[in-house]
Scaffold this active site. Structure first.
Site, short mmCIF file in Angstrom:
data_model
loop_
_atom_site.label_atom_id
_atom_site.label_comp_id
_atom_site.label_asym_id
_atom_site.label_seq_id
_atom_site.Cartn_x
_atom_site.Cartn_y
_atom_site.Cartn_z
N HIS A 35 0.92 -1.07 -0.01
CA HIS A 35 0.03 -0.08 -0.20
C HIS A 35 0.83 1.31 0.03
O HIS A 35 0.25 2.19 -0.14
CB HIS A 35 -0.74 0.07 1.16
CG HIS A 35 -2.39 -0.11 0.84
ND1 HIS A 35 -3.01 0.98 -0.09
CD2 HIS A 35 -3.18 -1.03 1.13
CE1 HIS A 35 -4.27 0.36 -0.32
NE2 HIS A 35 -4.12 -0.68 0.65
N ASP A 248 -8.62 -8.89 -18.73
CA ASP A 248 -8.20 -10.22 -19.61
C ASP A 248 -6.95 -10.01 -20.03
O ASP A 248 -6.69 -9.20 -20.98
CB ASP A 248 -9.47 -10.37 -20.68
CG ASP A 248 -9.34 -11.36 -21.66
OD1 ASP A 248 -8.49 -12.16 -21.42
OD2 ASP A 248 -10.43 -11.19 -22.23
#
Length: 307
Positions: A35, A248
């Site tokens: 993070h 994808d």
């Protein structure tokens, strides 16, 4: 790699891709990001950009912007307090808490939202506020707390639209806001009332409030600590609006998305869009006794499927 503590090293970003065995024509990929580098929006922008380049794009559809934003004339770098005392660095090891996936269909979300708005005589309660109120109230009831005990809900507040950061901004644009109520109120006043408390807290997070939050933090910088996982707490992370099923790599649409094992303490909630359009998957890490109560709570299960 970045040195963090004594002789330990932690990776800022790492990825792994596996082909499943037994002739299955499926692949499984995983990526983790510290993070320090960025928030969930940055992560999914990166992951989707990588997928686009893998499919032959010459450049990603969202251009990353690496110039860090700070309010006003903030002097940089910002110096965090030294972590010299034992235990000063927050460590969240994997506990023996079970984890379950809570699925809400598009139809059940719409039914719950309509019910809560009807209860409160309004049309302003959102879908997210509806099922977060339903979950928080159900967990509070399942914990069987004294009515006078404080219960807490931590919400991740996205600051990007509030301070007008560009779409491709790479960094962290969020903070956590705590909603504290009495257990008796959460259970006794109804889920519509609980959702309204969440709604009112979110509505108060204006651009002015965001700047105030940042200014206060700059006066006394600190890392996000264990308060997010304190007693009687539910902590919400991630977002159902991230484009997780558009990632994808040329292998086809993802079948499922799940998070890793980090920070999975009692009451940790991770939100994802469901595979079916308009649905939501909620990863819940919870105390075994609380989970048992939830699994036998007909009011909770009216809208939620547990797997």
């Amino acid at each position: 790699m970045t040195k963090w503590h004594q002789d330990e090293e932690e990776k800022m970003v790492s990825s792994l891709c596996c082909r499943l065995p037994n002739g299955m024509r499926r692949k499984m990929g995983g990526t983790q990001q510290n993070h320090i580098l960025g928030d969930g929006t940055s992560f999914w922008n990166f992951f989707n950009s990588w997928a686009e380049l893998s499919r032959g794009f010459h450049q990603p559809s969202t251009t990353p912007i690496h110039q860090r934003w700070f309010p006003g004339n903030t002097p940089c770098p910002i110096h965090l307090p030294p972590m010299t005392e034992p235990g000063a660095r927050l460590r969240l090891s994997s506990p023996p808490f079970p984890e379950r996936i809570l699925h809400l269909s598009k139809q059940n979300i719409a039914k719950l939202k309509q019910k809560l708005n009807s209860q409160m005589g309004t049309t302003a309660i959102s879908s997210l506020q509806s099922y977060m109120g339903h979950l928080w109230r159900s967990i509070t009831r399942a914990r069987n707390l004294d009515g006078n005990e404080d219960v807490h809900l931590f919400l991740g507040i996205g600051t990007r639209p509030r301070v007008h950061l560009p779409e491709g901004y790479w960094g962290n644009g969020l903070y956590f806001k705590k909603v504290t109520l009495k257990a008796g109120e959460v259970v006794g006043k109804g889920v519509g009332w609980v959702a309204c408390q969440i709604k009112e807290t979110v509505e108060k997070q204006s651009e002015e409030e965001v700047m105030k939050q940042y200014s206060n933090w700059l006066k006394s910088p600190a890392l996000v600590g264990g308060e997010l996982f304190s007693v009687n707490t539910v902590t919400i992370s991630s977002s159902p609006w991230y484009n997780v099923y558009g990632t994808d790599f040329g292998w086809g649409k993802p079948v499922r998305v799940r998070s890793g094992g980090a920070n999975k303490l009692d009451g940790k909630v991770t939100l994802f869009a469901g595979c079916e359009e308009g649905s939501v998957d909620i990863e819940l890490s919870i105390n075994p006794h609380t989970l048992h109560q939830l699994q036998n709570d007909s009011e909770f299960l009216e809208y939620v499927t547990i797997s």
